[in-house]
Design a protein around this motif. Structure first.
Motif, PDB file in Angstrom:
ATOM      1  N   CYS A  37       0.846  -1.191   0.000  1.00 21.45           N
ATOM      2  CA  CYS A  37       0.000   0.000   0.000  1.00 21.45           C
ATOM      3  C   CYS A  37       0.888   1.249   0.000  1.00 21.45           C
ATOM      4  CB  CYS A  37      -0.829  -0.045   1.274  1.00 21.45           C
ATOM      5  SG  CYS A  37      -1.967   1.308   1.480  1.00 21.45           S
ATOM      6  N   HIS A  60      -0.847  -5.190   5.175  1.00 26.40           N
ATOM      7  CA  HIS A  60      -2.243  -5.338   5.623  1.00 26.40           C
ATOM      8  C   HIS A  60      -3.221  -5.697   4.511  1.00 26.40           C
ATOM      9  CE1 HIS A  60      -1.785  -1.072   4.422  1.00 26.40           C
ATOM     10  NE2 HIS A  60      -2.955  -1.292   3.857  1.00 26.40           N
ATOM     11  N   GLU A  61      -2.748  -5.880   3.274  1.00 29.98           N
ATOM     12  CA  GLU A  61      -3.689  -6.163   2.168  1.00 29.98           C
ATOM     13  C   GLU A  61      -3.609  -7.650   1.836  1.00 29.98           C
ATOM     14  OE1 GLU A  61      -2.809  -3.433  -1.037  1.00 29.98           O
ATOM     15  OE2 GLU A  61      -3.246  -1.684   0.219  1.00 29.98           O
ATOM     16  N   GLU A 145      -8.949  -5.697  -0.217  1.00 30.32           N
ATOM     17  CA  GLU A 145      -8.813  -4.634   0.800  1.00 30.32           C
ATOM     18  C   GLU A 145      -8.820  -3.246   0.148  1.00 30.32           C
ATOM     19  OE1 GLU A 145      -6.617  -1.898   3.633  1.00 30.32           O
ATOM     20  OE2 GLU A 145      -6.230  -2.388   1.557  1.00 30.32           O
TER      21      GLU A 145
HETATM   22 ZN   LIG Z   1      -3.731  -0.257   2.175  1.00 30.02          ZN
END
Ligand SMILES: [Zn+2]
Ligand SMILES: [Zn+2]
Length: 340
Positions: A37, A60-61, A145
């Motif tokens: 990201c 986090h994806e 996400e």
């Molecule tokens: Zn992200």
């Protein structure tokens, strides 16, 4: 298992990680892919060192498969394909109690404020998992996400079929907003200054405009019978974006603020008064946005894979992050965490 630790100073170290047995309400997932990201790139550049605990596994994806469940888990089972909604909320503050736990006043974002997904196994709370139907590949699932971000932006902007939407910024999030908006029946134009990103958007069938080469306001007015756009999605987090957004809207038009501005901006407030504009903040996502993103992905109508510009193995995570450096054409880069 292998885990990639962000070590500060634009450096990752690949070492042995610790597999965590899932406790009550927790699930261990075998991470398949995790996207990089813009936030991860900020971490890589050291500008978020106050928020991360170096050395830390970030990311986090993520997509993955459930391999172990703790007690009291009934929403997923071993073998389920899942994506992670990487939020940790308190559940007790007035914001949580009002039903807005995604903007909880003490929200912890997983992969920044706590351990993330650039590792082979990740133990997380079951309440943040969303099941993926089998027809979604784990690779494509890693885009759910950021697509959920786009779904949240559309919902916050109350975008309807037939409306004219201007998207300021044609990076991964801008393109995902464009895809979801087009699928929702809106007319879409993407404003972007990077020629490579413009070409990618054109190849995906979008109308584009380069505001460095023409008058975007005149263009939008000509396209809307001199009325203005219904919705502007501001995704650039740039001063020119903030300056132009109020100019492009029709009376009672809406701005959805997606870009993360680090500095106060000059905005034409007279336009807010004169045209009765609305500006709507949009931060992360709520469960229904993930559900919508899973649904859109399963339907297979969005050209999601077109934004994937590279896939690197976890052992090559350093190169994956360095691929964004300089005059890069990288869009969405995925890290394959599953090791064979
Ligand atoms: Zn992200
Ligand atoms: Zn809370």
């Amino acid at each position: 298992m292998k885990a990639a630790y962000y070590n500060g100073n634009k450096e990752f170290k690949l070492t042995a990680g610790t597999e965590v047995a899932p406790g009550q309400g927790e699930v261990k997932i075998k991470v398949a892919y995790c996207g990089i990201c813009g936030t991860d790139q900020h971490i890589f550049h050291g500008v978020m060192d106050k928020r991360v605990s170096i050395p830390q596994v970030i990311g986090h994806e993520a997509s993955g498969v459930v391999v172990e469940i703790g007690s009291g888990v009934d929403n997923v089972k071993v073998g389920d394909k899942v994506v992670v909604r990487p939020l940790n909320w308190c559940g007790e503050c007035p914001t949580c109690e009002a039903g807005n736990s995604h903007i909880c006043t003490s929200l912890k974002f997983m992969g920044i404020d706590s351990i993330g997904a650039f590792q082979e196994y990740w133990t997380v709370k079951a309440r943040i998992l969303h099941k993926c139907p089998d027809n979604i590949s784990l690779k494509t699932a890693a885009l759910i996400e950021p697509l959920a971000v786009a779904c949240h932006d559309l919902r916050r902007g109350r975008l309807k079929a037939g409306e004219y939407a201007v998207i300021l910024g044609g990076g991964p999030i801008g393109l995902l907003i464009a895809m979801a908006a087009r699928e929702a029946g809106a007319k879409v134009i993407i404003s972007e200054i990077n020629e490579y990103r413009l070409k990618l958007a054109v190849d995906m069938g979008f109308e584009t405009f380069n505001p460095l080469q023409g008058d975007i306001k005149a263009h939008v007015m000509a396209a809307t019978a001199n009325t203005g756009a219904d919705v502007v999605f501001e995704v650039t987090a740039s001063a020119p974006g903030a300056a132009i957004m109020t100019e492009l809207l029709r009376p009672r038009g809406r701005i959805v603020l997606v870009g993360i501005y680090s500095q106060p901006q000059t905005i034409n407030l007279f336009n807010f008064f004169w045209k009765e504009l609305e500006m709507i903040g949009a931060r992360v996502y709520e469960p229904e946005d993930f559900d919508q993103a899973v649904k859109l992905t399963a339907e297979g109508k969005l050209p999601l894979e077109d934004i994937i510009s590279g896939v690197y193995n976890l052992t090559e995570i350093q190169q994956a992050f360095e691929s964004f450096e300089g005059n890069s054409t990288a869009m969405k880069v995925l890290v394959q965490c599953e090791q064979n």
